[in-house]
Design a protein around this motif. Structure first.
Motif, PDB file in Angstrom:
ATOM      1  N   UNK A  10       0.670  -1.091  -0.321  1.00 32.99           N
ATOM      2  CA  UNK A  10       0.049   0.308  -0.210  1.00 32.99           C
ATOM      3  C   UNK A  10       0.625   1.080   0.482  1.00 32.99           C
ATOM      4  N   UNK A  11       0.326   2.660   0.034  1.00 34.83           N
ATOM      5  CA  UNK A  11       0.792   3.456  -0.408  1.00 34.83           C
ATOM      6  C   UNK A  11       0.273   4.642   0.471  1.00 34.83           C
ATOM      7  N   UNK A  12       0.317   4.509   1.501  1.00 38.13           N
ATOM      8  CA  UNK A  12      -0.513   5.709   1.864  1.00 38.13           C
ATOM      9  C   UNK A  12      -2.464   4.458   2.022  1.00 38.13           C
ATOM     10  N   UNK A  13      -2.978   5.521   1.573  1.00 34.99           N
ATOM     11  CA  UNK A  13      -4.536   5.058   1.396  1.00 34.99           C
ATOM     12  C   UNK A  13      -5.054   3.663   0.150  1.00 34.99           C
ATOM     13  N   UNK A  14      -3.676   4.400  -0.454  1.00 34.00           N
ATOM     14  CA  UNK A  14      -4.160   3.633  -2.334  1.00 34.00           C
ATOM     15  C   UNK A  14      -3.886   1.551  -1.999  1.00 34.00           C
ATOM     16  N   UNK A  42       3.920  -3.381  -8.355  1.00 37.52           N
ATOM     17  CA  UNK A  42       4.092  -2.940  -6.461  1.00 37.52           C
ATOM     18  C   UNK A  42       4.458  -4.341  -6.493  1.00 37.52           C
ATOM     19  N   UNK A  43       3.699  -5.463  -7.143  1.00 41.38           N
ATOM     20  CA  UNK A  43       4.426  -6.511  -6.264  1.00 41.38           C
ATOM     21  C   UNK A  43       5.594  -7.162  -6.915  1.00 41.38           C
ATOM     22  N   UNK A  44       6.270  -6.643  -7.955  1.00 36.60           N
ATOM     23  CA  UNK A  44       7.670  -7.359  -7.960  1.00 36.60           C
ATOM     24  C   UNK A  44       8.063  -6.469  -7.716  1.00 36.60           C
ATOM     25  N   UNK A  45       8.427  -5.245  -7.089  1.00 37.25           N
ATOM     26  CA  UNK A  45       9.071  -4.183  -6.394  1.00 37.25           C
ATOM     27  C   UNK A  45       8.898  -4.579  -5.646  1.00 37.25           C
ATOM     28  N   UNK A  46       7.897  -5.325  -4.589  1.00 39.83           N
ATOM     29  CA  UNK A  46       8.321  -5.729  -2.803  1.00 39.83           C
ATOM     30  C   UNK A  46       8.949  -7.109  -3.384  1.00 39.83           C
ATOM     31  N   UNK A  47       8.942  -8.099  -4.193  1.00 35.26           N
ATOM     32  CA  UNK A  47       9.269  -9.069  -4.427  1.00 35.26           C
ATOM     33  C   UNK A  47      11.040  -9.200  -4.232  1.00 35.26           C
ATOM     34  N   UNK A  48      11.987  -8.179  -4.966  1.00 37.84           N
ATOM     35  CA  UNK A  48      13.038  -8.106  -5.063  1.00 37.84           C
ATOM     36  C   UNK A  48      13.331  -6.591  -3.988  1.00 37.84           C
ATOM     37  N   UNK A  50      12.870  -3.390  -3.371  1.00 33.67           N
ATOM     38  CA  UNK A  50      12.356  -2.303  -3.483  1.00 33.67           C
ATOM     39  C   UNK A  50      11.931  -1.542  -2.565  1.00 33.67           C
ATOM     40  N   UNK A  51      10.505  -2.094  -2.721  1.00 30.82           N
ATOM     41  CA  UNK A  51       9.349  -1.303  -1.696  1.00 30.82           C
ATOM     42  C   UNK A  51       8.563  -2.455  -0.844  1.00 30.82           C
ATOM     43  N   UNK A  52       8.502  -1.581   0.012  1.00 31.59           N
ATOM     44  CA  UNK A  52       8.246  -2.845   1.630  1.00 31.59           C
ATOM     45  C   UNK A  52       6.606  -2.837   1.436  1.00 31.59           C
ATOM     46  N   UNK A 209      -6.601  -8.084 -11.202  1.00 36.11           N
ATOM     47  CA  UNK A 209      -7.226  -7.034 -11.368  1.00 36.11           C
ATOM     48  C   UNK A 209      -7.087  -6.464  -9.749  1.00 36.11           C
ATOM     49  N   UNK A 210      -7.449  -4.952 -10.258  1.00 35.61           N
ATOM     50  CA  UNK A 210      -7.493  -4.229  -8.996  1.00 35.61           C
ATOM     51  C   UNK A 210      -7.267  -4.534  -7.916  1.00 35.61           C
ATOM     52  N   UNK A 211      -5.598  -5.107  -7.691  1.00 33.41           N
ATOM     53  CA  UNK A 211      -4.715  -5.473  -7.365  1.00 33.41           C
ATOM     54  C   UNK A 211      -4.639  -6.640  -6.748  1.00 33.41           C
ATOM     55  N   UNK A 212      -5.518  -7.426  -6.755  1.00 34.52           N
ATOM     56  CA  UNK A 212      -6.241  -8.615  -6.294  1.00 34.52           C
ATOM     57  C   UNK A 212      -5.671  -9.912  -7.653  1.00 34.52           C
TER      58      UNK A 212
END
Ligand code: ATP
Length: 238
Positions: A10-14, A42-48, A50-52, A209-212
């Motif tokens: 998530x990025x804040x409320x998103x 976002x999913x890929x960045x979390x896997x590597x 880069x994003x927590x 789709x929409x994060x799911x």
């Protein structure tokens, strides 16, 4: 093997990724399919790393890497070629390759790895002393792929490698990806907006789709399920 369990980003409320679980197996190309904004990057960045992620778990060969920093994941064999062409534009092709090689501190010889890159993509040999910023889009993608794979990582994450490229270049890039995956115990996770393109190269696909996760299946099943339906229902008609 990569295993993602109930991941949330998530990025804040998103809420970009909402409880996604998936696996990417060695010897397989796994596709993440979804429209713009579906949460693939976002999913890929979390896997590597880069994003927590907000919650969930990421396991590599059973080892929980969720809290491990990205540079350590890189040294564990996770390579991530991000969307938007991350190369050093003011540096030559050769300098980009050297930088990518030394960042990972791999064993083995840089020269042998570079020779292998040039054998795959002779145009990069021809342009070895050209500034990377002067390469065409296709040549830049070849460089990015080479930088991500020259140290033979076991998990390669490729964010929309076909984006903006001519079909003939896409074919070349996909051939390279298939060949890379066929050697040793290597897994590839690739994202694509276009289901038909993704399923041409992938063994297995997850549709976001929409994060799911909307659904998943092997490429044959997804193709038989009807690309047209898949596209209009989940990919915004693309
Ligand atoms: P694309 O194909 O455009 O890259 P995507 O499927 O990769 O799309 P993400 O880039 O992961 O999707 O975006 C998912 C959602 O998160 C979108 O609503 C996007 O606007 C939002 N988002 C992505 N990155 C950020 C960020 N750094 N800050 C705030 N919101 C973000």
């Amino acid at each position: 093997m990569l295993e993602v369990r109930e991941l949330q980003v998530a990025y804040g409320a998103i809420e970009a990724v909402r409880g996604v679980s998936l696996t990417a197996r060695p010897g397989h190309i796994t596709a993440l399919i979804g429209a713009n904004g579906a949460g693939k990057s976002s999913l890929m960045r979390a896997i590597s790393g880069v994003t927590r992620p907000r919650s969930g778990q990421i396991l590599l060969d059973g080892c929980d890497i969720t809290r491990i920093p990205p540079h350590e994941r890189a040294r564990m064999g996770v390579a991530h070629a991000m969307e938007g062409r991350r190369i050093l534009h003011q540096h030559t092709v050769d300098e980009n390759l050297i930088t990518a090689w030394h960042f990972r501190k791999p064993q083995g010889s840089f020269k042998a790895a570079r020779d292998a890159v040039f054998a795959h993509f002779p145009i990069l040999a021809e342009r070895a002393n050209a500034k990377a910023g002067t390469l065409s889009g296709g040549q830049q993608q070849m460089l990015i792929l080479s930088m991500a794979t020259m140290h033979a990582p076991r998990l390669v994450i490729l964010d929309e490698p076909s984006l903006g490229l001519a079909p003939i270049i896409v074919t070349q890039i996909f051939e390279f990806i298939k060949e890379y995956c066929s050697v040793g115990e290597r897994a590839i996770l690739i994202s694509e907006q276009m289901a038909n393109l993704a399923l041409k190269v992938a063994d297995y696909g997850y549709v976001l789709k929409h994060g799911q996760l909307a659904f998943e299946g092997d490429s044959k099943t997804l193709q038989e399920g009807g690309l047209a339906g898949l596209s209009s229902a989940y990919l915004g008609g693309s």
